[in-house]
Design an enzyme around this catalytic site. Sequence first.
Site, PDB file in Angstrom:
ATOM      1  N   SER A 112      -3.972  -6.889   1.528  1.00 56.91           N
ATOM      2  CA  SER A 112      -4.960  -7.807   2.098  1.00 56.91           C
ATOM      3  C   SER A 112      -4.399  -8.748   3.146  1.00 56.91           C
ATOM      4  CB  SER A 112      -5.626  -8.607   0.990  1.00 56.91           C
ATOM      5  OG  SER A 112      -4.661  -9.316   0.259  1.00 56.91           O
ATOM      6  N   HIS A 124      -9.811  -3.415   0.238  1.00 56.09           N
ATOM      7  CA  HIS A 124      -9.873  -3.378   1.709  1.00 56.09           C
ATOM      8  C   HIS A 124      -9.874  -1.961   2.283  1.00 56.09           C
ATOM      9  CE1 HIS A 124      -9.496  -7.727   2.103  1.00 56.09           C
ATOM     10  NE2 HIS A 124      -8.730  -7.637   1.018  1.00 56.09           N
ATOM     11  N   LYS A 134     -16.688  -6.209   0.893  1.00 57.77           N
ATOM     12  CA  LYS A 134     -15.843  -6.062   2.089  1.00 57.77           C
ATOM     13  C   LYS A 134     -16.402  -4.912   2.933  1.00 57.77           C
ATOM     14  CE  LYS A 134     -12.218  -8.152  -0.617  1.00 57.77           C
ATOM     15  NZ  LYS A 134     -12.444  -9.547  -0.281  1.00 57.77           N
TER      16      LYS A 134
END
Length: 372
Positions: free
Chosen positions: A164, A192, A221
């Site tokens: 991240s 992610h 995300k």
Amino acid sequence: MGSIKAANLYRALRNVVVKGPIAVVNGREAIHLCSNDYLGLSQNSQVVKAAAMALTHVSQASSRLIAGNDPVLEELEGVLARHRRAETALVYPTGYMANLGVVTALADKKTTIFSDELNHASIIDACRLSGARVQIFRHNDPGHLEELLRRPGRTIVITEGVFSMDGDIADLRQICRIAQKRGAITIVDDAHGDFVFGPKFSGVPASFGVDVDVHVSSLSKGLGCFGGYVATSKKIRDLLINTSRQFIYTSALPDHLCAAAIAAIPISKKGHLQKQLSSNIKFLVSRLRKQGFTLGVSSSQIIPVMIGDEKKAIKFSQELLKRGVFVQAVRYPTVRKGSARLRISITAMHTKSHLETALDAFSAANGKTCLV
Ligand code: PMP
């Protein structure tokens, strides 16, 4: 507080109104270069409509095991299990809670957890809360993991898919091979990488063609929605439902948020958004390098511009904001002391013109801070 301020580590909240690729920060409009909405699905009209259509109440106002288990939750879990090619999935209110929930259910003080040194705070907290013995392996270093992984007994290997803060991708082929050879349980937090990488955008493990025991991810995300989930075997799902305190003792994810995620997933599978994202990444990275900035080893939409000194990082982000570009300075304890950086994250929503404007602002801000 005094010592936090003296070390340039003080944090204050800002007012931020997000409008896709633009954010209004404390009243000032800026290009938003710290969004996790990598594909722009949070503002996709079909996704927003799906959430609005499902809004008959704001929440089920109950935990899953009491009255919160609206059928849409299990519908979403079915879609997520297929998406990650897992037997089943279990939704948590957030990705943070999914990490806490799964690690504390699978580990206790007799377990040894092998955790990458740059793993996210939610993994670190999960390991601590489980009471397990924790061994940290050097960042993305399968050789070091292999050296450490000699303990008998129950072992777990845990890593992120896309890191991240650095944006690099875990070497899952080697990490999973070593873990599986030693009989360790593998957990990958792919918050992610999910919906961005891999075949049909099903995440980083699939891009390496490896199987992992537990996938953890966030819906807030790549999918631009809200919530967290675990994709895993029926046996582990059952264990979580029966023992995971972060699942049992909290309210269920509201059903309209499940409906939004169900609408967003097929859009994320089309591939046009990831194509745009990848072209934006290439463009921005090559131009920042040409301008002389030192970038981390990222191979994703998370692009760290390395600065080192905490004060300089804050000054640089302030100079950028003055010029209409919103980038977060990331400092200790999120990253190591002295490795402060500007963490750019770009999205498929950014146009070439947004990126050109941002690059001009980087040049001008550099004139003020003399970074390169
Ligand atoms: N894991 C990683 C790697 C993350 O970066 C984050 C969020 N920053 C989370 C988990 C937590 O996800 P959520 O925001 O859904 O709680």
